[in-house]
Design an enzyme around this catalytic site. Structure first.
Site, mmCIF file in Angstrom:
data_model
loop_
_atom_site.group_PDB
_atom_site.id
_atom_site.type_symbol
_atom_site.label_atom_id
_atom_site.label_comp_id
_atom_site.label_asym_id
_atom_site.label_seq_id
_atom_site.Cartn_x
_atom_site.Cartn_y
_atom_site.Cartn_z
ATOM 1 N N TYR A 143 0.350 10.794 4.712
ATOM 2 C CA TYR A 143 0.702 9.661 3.851
ATOM 3 C C TYR A 143 0.050 8.412 4.429
ATOM 4 C CZ TYR A 143 3.678 6.019 1.685
ATOM 5 O OH TYR A 143 4.151 4.911 1.020
ATOM 6 N N ASP A 238 -5.594 6.710 10.598
ATOM 7 C CA ASP A 238 -4.397 6.000 10.164
ATOM 8 C C ASP A 238 -3.386 6.076 11.312
ATOM 9 O OD1 ASP A 238 -2.160 6.032 7.266
ATOM 10 O OD2 ASP A 238 -2.011 5.108 9.246
ATOM 11 N N LYS A 271 3.624 -1.117 11.757
ATOM 12 C CA LYS A 271 4.869 -0.789 12.467
ATOM 13 C C LYS A 271 4.994 -1.496 13.825
ATOM 14 C CE LYS A 271 5.166 3.566 9.939
ATOM 15 N NZ LYS A 271 6.396 3.557 9.130
HETATM 16 P P1 KE4 Z 1 3.957 0.647 4.888
HETATM 17 O O1 KE4 Z 1 3.233 0.168 3.638
HETATM 18 O O2 KE4 Z 1 5.233 1.373 4.552
HETATM 19 O O3 KE4 Z 1 4.144 -0.463 5.920
HETATM 20 O O4 KE4 Z 1 2.999 1.708 5.624
HETATM 21 C C1 KE4 Z 1 2.550 2.816 4.906
HETATM 22 C C2 KE4 Z 1 2.186 3.917 5.877
HETATM 23 C C3 KE4 Z 1 0.847 4.152 6.145
HETATM 24 N N1 KE4 Z 1 0.464 5.116 7.019
HETATM 25 C C4 KE4 Z 1 1.388 5.879 7.658
HETATM 26 C C5 KE4 Z 1 0.922 6.938 8.617
HETATM 27 C C6 KE4 Z 1 2.776 5.676 7.426
HETATM 28 O O5 KE4 Z 1 3.676 6.457 8.062
HETATM 29 C C7 KE4 Z 1 3.189 4.675 6.531
HETATM 30 C C8 KE4 Z 1 4.646 4.427 6.222
HETATM 31 N N2 KE4 Z 1 5.562 5.356 6.783
HETATM 32 C C9 KE4 Z 1 6.814 5.558 6.081
HETATM 33 C C10 KE4 Z 1 7.626 6.633 6.815
HETATM 34 N N3 KE4 Z 1 6.975 7.887 6.792
HETATM 35 C C11 KE4 Z 1 7.576 4.283 5.948
HETATM 36 C C12 KE4 Z 1 8.999 4.454 5.449
HETATM 37 C C13 KE4 Z 1 9.122 4.137 3.989
HETATM 38 O O6 KE4 Z 1 8.239 4.506 3.201
HETATM 39 O O7 KE4 Z 1 10.144 3.512 3.661
#
Ligand code: KE4
Length: 433
Positions: A143, A238, A271
């Site tokens: 993701y 990523d 993060k």
């Molecule tokens: P954000 O747009 O949520 O800040 O980041 C997206 C993203 C991009 N790349 C990786 C590897 C990620 O894990 C994420 C976001 N992770 C999720 C949890 N698997 C955030 C939690 C959520 O979606 O509420």
């Protein structure tokens, strides 16, 4: 006694879709009522009923120091007094860019943004603009945020061009996104053989925390690097989840120890880099990054990019994690959790395997570690859901979905780990009945 979580959830659902501002928080995969967090400190948070939990989500990774670290709190309070946002450059953005480039040697330049999605989306656009190519490769189970081009799932037979995973994403938008199986060298080679000259970038989670915890094998990662180099595609890591979380230099520093001279061409971060405030980044070599506006033809912008309060939070967080011994201690604490859970599961005869790197961990109610998405999804959902709620009832808060990773902070004590393992042992015993 009223359940304030339930009351708040009912109120929320009348105003916010699903009652949450991000889907995974709604507990739809595991069922039950989400816990509304009232406050947090160290490794713990308290919900709207005043119930304490040991927190293994930590805001999905950012809270590597634990909640409310005094040095970070002081930095944020001071920055807030000086001003929330200016829409103009600040010294701290320069300081944070310097720190990132120093800690991640593959980077020569970075651009700060406000979310991992924004960073990933911008990195894709930059790769396409810098190479003049259209196609991108991603892997099933990874993701990279919710940008349209990345909301794709594997076609019927894998290694086909993606089908949208979300309504509202026209097939035309994902027609250039090729979805391959993670850790599948044969598919990777076939994809490059057929499309190599039109591939702008390959984007990968080097340790896939969105499949719970699946490592890219060394042979697979080596081929990703070789094929990108051979065909002039950019290798984009990523590291939104793994960056500054699995090691000070991120997952790329782990692979650089396993593959001599290894480095990606671009890195997406988030993060931990913001310490819990809205801050993310993408970076790479100068020649590519200078294609970005205002220098080059690839447009990208953001009102709150490099926000002065968020950069203060990020800088204060990075200052702590770069202290000597920080990651050794964090990795040891995380390993003790996973080994304790494994011992408890073995004692109860429950199939269990786990892994960790730095302060990130994962486990599966399976006999051996999965290597790709299809294997991860062999976990019995009902069994995981029972585990989730059994732990929750005992004050242990893990991710409310079997495909999510877990996070230990520097604030998690040996007692927290012992309490978690004891709670898990009780739940494991119930699961095997
Ligand atoms: P954000 O747009 O949520 O800040 O980041 C997206 C993203 C991009 N790349 C990786 C590897 C990620 O894990 C994420 C976001 N992770 C999720 C949890 N698997 C955030 C939690 C959520 O979606 O509420």
């Amino acid at each position: 006694m009223t359940d304030r979580n339930a009351d708040l959830f009912e109120r929320a659902k009348t105003l916010i879709p699903g009652g949450v501002n991000s889907p995974v928080r709604a507990f739809r995969a595991v069922g039950g009522t989400p816990r509304f967090v009232q406050s947090a400190q160290g490794a713990h948070f308290w919900d709207a009923n005043g119930q304490r939990y040991i927190d293994y989500i930590g805001s999905w990774g950012p809270m590597i120091l634990g909640h409310g670290h005094p040095a970070v709190l002081e930095a944020v309070q001071k920055a807030a007094v000086d001003g929330f946002s200016f829409g103009a450059p600040t010294e701290r953005e320069v300081e944070l860019a310097e720190a990132i480039v120093e800690l991640v040697p593959s980077l020569e330049m970075v651009r700060l943004v406000s979310s991992g999605t924004e960073a990933g989306m911008s990195a894709i656009r930059l790769a396409r603009g810098a190479t003049g190519r259209k196609k991108i490769i991603k892997f099933e189970g990874c993701y990279h945020g919710h940008a349209d081009a990345l909301l794709v799932k594997a076609g019927s037979g894998l290694a086909t061009f993606g089908n949208p995973t979300s309504a509202g994403v026209p097939p035309e938008v994902v027609q250039h996104t090729l979805v391959l199986a993670y850790n599948n060298v044969a598919q990777l080679e076939a994809a490059f053989a057929e499309h190599g000259s039109d591939i702008a970038c390959l984007m990968i989670e080097p340790i896939a925390g969105n499949m719970n915890f699946v490592r890219a094998s060394v042979p697979f990662m080596k081929r990703c690097r070789e094929l990108c180099t051979q065909h002039g595609a950019l290798l984009a890591f990523d590291e939104v989840m793994t960056g500054f979380r699995v090691a000070l230099g991120g997952a790329q520093s782990v692979y650089a120890k396993l593959i001599p001279g290894f480095e990606p061409d671009m890195t997406v971060m988030g993060k931990v880099i913001g310490g819990g405030m809205p801050l993310a980044a993408f970076g790479g070599k100068r020649a590519v990054m200078e294609q970005l506006a205002p220098l080059g033809p690839v447009y990208q912008a953001g009102t709150l990019s490099g926000n002065p309060v968020a950069t203060a939070c990020g800088l204060a967080t990075l200052a702590q994690i770069r202290q000597p011994g920080f990651f050794d201690a964090l990795a040891a604490r995380t390993r003790s959790l996973v080994s304790g859970l494994k011992a408890a599961a073995d004692a109860e005869g429950l199939p269990f395997c786990g892994d960790s790197e730095g302060g990130m961990f994962g486990f599966f109610l399976l006999p051996e570690l999965p290597q790709h998405y299809q294997a991860v999804m062999k976990t019995e959902g009902a069994k995981f859901n029972n585990l989730f709620h059994g732990l929750l009832d005992r004050g242990v808060y893990i991710a409310p979905a079997l495909y999510e990773a877990g996070f230990v902070s520097a604030a998690h004590s040996e007692q927290d780990i012992a309490e978690t393992v004891a709670a898990a042992r009780e739940v494991f015993r119930q699961l095997v009945r």
